[in-house]
Design a protein around this motif. Sequence first.
Motif, PDB file in Angstrom:
ATOM      1  N   ALA A 170       0.830  -1.217   0.000  1.00  0.00           N
ATOM      2  CA  ALA A 170       0.000   0.000   0.000  1.00  0.00           C
ATOM      3  C   ALA A 170       0.859   1.258   0.000  1.00  0.00           C
ATOM      4  CB  ALA A 170      -0.939   0.003   1.200  1.00  0.00           C
ATOM      5  N   ASP A 171       2.056   1.190   0.584  1.00  0.00           N
ATOM      6  CA  ASP A 171       2.946   2.354   0.592  1.00  0.00           C
ATOM      7  C   ASP A 171       3.503   2.652  -0.795  1.00  0.00           C
ATOM      8  OD1 ASP A 171       2.592   2.826   3.285  1.00  0.00           O
ATOM      9  OD2 ASP A 171       4.286   1.536   3.854  1.00  0.00           O
ATOM     10  N   GLN A 172       3.478   1.681  -1.689  1.00  0.00           N
ATOM     11  CA  GLN A 172       3.999   1.868  -3.039  1.00  0.00           C
ATOM     12  C   GLN A 172       2.897   2.298  -4.025  1.00  0.00           C
ATOM     13  OE1 GLN A 172       5.663  -1.998  -3.699  1.00  0.00           O
ATOM     14  NE2 GLN A 172       7.666  -1.405  -2.925  1.00  0.00           N
ATOM     15  N   LEU A 173       1.668   2.177  -3.626  1.00  0.00           N
ATOM     16  CA  LEU A 173       0.559   2.523  -4.508  1.00  0.00           C
ATOM     17  C   LEU A 173       0.542   4.023  -4.757  1.00  0.00           C
ATOM     18  CD1 LEU A 173      -1.921   1.366  -5.962  1.00  0.00           C
ATOM     19  CD2 LEU A 173      -3.227   1.836  -3.913  1.00  0.00           C
ATOM     20  N   GLU A 174       0.323   4.418  -5.992  1.00  0.00           N
ATOM     21  CA  GLU A 174       0.214   5.829  -6.342  1.00  0.00           C
ATOM     22  C   GLU A 174      -1.230   6.276  -6.098  1.00  0.00           C
ATOM     23  OE1 GLU A 174       1.929   6.809 -10.210  1.00  0.00           O
ATOM     24  OE2 GLU A 174       2.992   4.903 -10.098  1.00  0.00           O
ATOM     25  N   TRP A 175      -1.500   6.728  -4.883  1.00  0.00           N
ATOM     26  CA  TRP A 175      -2.873   7.037  -4.485  1.00  0.00           C
ATOM     27  C   TRP A 175      -3.471   8.169  -5.306  1.00  0.00           C
ATOM     28  CZ3 TRP A 175      -5.619   3.692  -2.072  1.00  0.00           C
ATOM     29  CH2 TRP A 175      -4.994   2.758  -1.235  1.00  0.00           C
ATOM     30  N   ASN A 176      -2.686   9.156  -5.651  1.00  0.00           N
ATOM     31  CA  ASN A 176      -3.207  10.273  -6.426  1.00  0.00           C
ATOM     32  C   ASN A 176      -3.680   9.788  -7.792  1.00  0.00           C
ATOM     33  OD1 ASN A 176      -2.953  12.700  -8.353  1.00  0.00           O
ATOM     34  ND2 ASN A 176      -2.952  13.622  -6.311  1.00  0.00           N
ATOM     35  N   ARG A 177      -2.867   9.017  -8.464  1.00  0.00           N
ATOM     36  CA  ARG A 177      -3.249   8.467  -9.765  1.00  0.00           C
ATOM     37  C   ARG A 177      -4.477   7.579  -9.631  1.00  0.00           C
ATOM     38  NH1 ARG A 177      -2.904   3.734 -11.668  1.00  0.00           N
ATOM     39  NH2 ARG A 177      -1.378   3.052 -10.124  1.00  0.00           N
ATOM     40  N   LEU A 213      -1.786  18.010  -6.163  1.00  0.00           N
ATOM     41  CA  LEU A 213      -1.701  17.678  -4.743  1.00  0.00           C
ATOM     42  C   LEU A 213      -0.645  16.625  -4.474  1.00  0.00           C
ATOM     43  CD1 LEU A 213      -5.473  17.368  -3.752  1.00  0.00           C
ATOM     44  CD2 LEU A 213      -3.880  19.142  -2.973  1.00  0.00           C
ATOM     45  N   GLY A 214      -0.407  15.754  -5.451  1.00  0.00           N
ATOM     46  CA  GLY A 214       0.482  14.617  -5.211  1.00  0.00           C
ATOM     47  C   GLY A 214      -0.119  13.715  -4.148  1.00  0.00           C
ATOM     48  N   ARG A 254      -3.250  13.821   1.955  1.00  0.00           N
ATOM     49  CA  ARG A 254      -3.341  13.567   3.401  1.00  0.00           C
ATOM     50  C   ARG A 254      -3.682  14.826   4.208  1.00  0.00           C
ATOM     51  NH1 ARG A 254       1.271  10.753   1.718  1.00  0.00           N
ATOM     52  NH2 ARG A 254       1.019   8.500   1.815  1.00  0.00           N
ATOM     53  N   LEU A 255      -3.555  15.988   3.584  1.00  0.00           N
ATOM     54  CA  LEU A 255      -3.804  17.244   4.300  1.00  0.00           C
ATOM     55  C   LEU A 255      -5.284  17.423   4.599  1.00  0.00           C
ATOM     56  CD1 LEU A 255      -1.483  19.600   2.224  1.00  0.00           C
ATOM     57  CD2 LEU A 255      -1.027  18.576   4.477  1.00  0.00           C
ATOM     58  N   PRO A 256      -5.626  18.109   5.695  1.00  0.00           N
ATOM     59  CA  PRO A 256      -7.037  18.387   5.980  1.00  0.00           C
ATOM     60  C   PRO A 256      -7.587  19.418   4.991  1.00  0.00           C
ATOM     61  CG  PRO A 256      -5.625  19.360   7.668  1.00  0.00           C
ATOM     62  CD  PRO A 256      -4.732  18.586   6.755  1.00  0.00           C
ATOM     63  N   VAL A 257      -8.874  19.301   4.681  1.00  0.00           N
ATOM     64  CA  VAL A 257      -9.510  20.225   3.737  1.00  0.00           C
ATOM     65  C   VAL A 257      -9.646  21.620   4.317  1.00  0.00           C
ATOM     66  CG1 VAL A 257     -10.752  18.452   2.445  1.00  0.00           C
ATOM     67  CG2 VAL A 257     -11.855  19.539   4.418  1.00  0.00           C
ATOM     68  N   GLY A 258      -9.744  21.733   5.612  1.00  0.00           N
ATOM     69  CA  GLY A 258      -9.798  23.036   6.261  1.00  0.00           C
ATOM     70  C   GLY A 258     -11.190  23.626   6.338  1.00  0.00           C
ATOM     71  N   GLU A 317     -11.775  18.718   9.223  1.00  0.00           N
ATOM     72  CA  GLU A 317     -10.723  17.772   9.596  1.00  0.00           C
ATOM     73  C   GLU A 317     -10.579  16.635   8.578  1.00  0.00           C
ATOM     74  OE1 GLU A 317     -14.560  16.192  10.819  1.00  0.00           O
ATOM     75  OE2 GLU A 317     -13.674  18.160  11.098  1.00  0.00           O
ATOM     76  N   ALA A 318     -11.515  16.500   7.653  1.00  0.00           N
ATOM     77  CA  ALA A 318     -11.425  15.454   6.626  1.00  0.00           C
ATOM     78  C   ALA A 318     -10.215  15.718   5.730  1.00  0.00           C
ATOM     79  CB  ALA A 318     -12.698  15.419   5.791  1.00  0.00           C
ATOM     80  N   SER A 319      -9.689  14.659   5.161  1.00  0.00           N
ATOM     81  CA  SER A 319      -8.519  14.804   4.290  1.00  0.00           C
ATOM     82  C   SER A 319      -8.945  15.219   2.884  1.00  0.00           C
ATOM     83  CB  SER A 319      -7.751  13.476   4.217  1.00  0.00           C
ATOM     84  OG  SER A 319      -8.512  12.529   3.483  1.00  0.00           O
ATOM     85  N   MET A 320      -7.989  15.726   2.124  1.00  0.00           N
ATOM     86  CA  MET A 320      -8.250  16.037   0.714  1.00  0.00           C
ATOM     87  C   MET A 320      -8.635  14.764  -0.035  1.00  0.00           C
ATOM     88  SD  MET A 320      -8.257  19.240   0.001  1.00  0.00           S
ATOM     89  CE  MET A 320      -8.152  19.199  -1.789  1.00  0.00           C
TER      90      MET A 320
END
Length: 195
Positions: free
Chosen positions: A3-10, A138-139, A144-148, A155-158
């Motif tokens: 899972a650490d190697q998966l390109e989550w953005n793509r 975003l990459g 992983r950043l909060p939406v703000g 507090e939800a992530s992007m």
Amino acid sequence: MDADQLEWNRTLREQWEVHWDNQLRGRLDGLTDDEYFWSPVPDAWNVRPRGSSTAPVQAGAGDFTIDYAVPGPGPAAFTTIAWRLGHVIVGVLAARNAAHFGAPAASYETWTYAGNAAAALDQLDTQLGVWLAGVRNLGDAGLRLPVGPKEPYPEASMADLVLHIHRELIHHLSEVCLLRDLYLHTQPTANGATR
């Protein structure tokens, strides 16, 4: 694959892009103005020439406004293709593009709604382009950043927001396709017959 190697953005972008490229965009080709404004039930919410609506709220900055009410009616109003595209273009995409990706401010009240199907599809394509470029930039770390505070759940992530927007797009644009099918099968002139 780890899972650490998966390109989550793509992976998140492909969730939308594969559906758009292979199922939705082609179904929107050839959308006519008659279909765009067609109301299959009385009093459906629509996009209308300014001053012609009887909805409690007529939002928009240009020659056309979108029907609205706050609070919304119960049961919810039925909405046309024009209304659903306006919702997707402004409420789902343009407002988020402004909040997160530096696009110009956008709201139901300030938007210049399309007065025809071709212009609405152009607006949709433009806002989708801004959205996907913003998500791409975003990459993986930016997901992983909060939406703000510009979102209801700051507090939800992007990544959560991207998944939500993609669900909204698939949901509402599938409704548009269904309304096109209904128009084709209920309007005699739509399938080549004459009235």
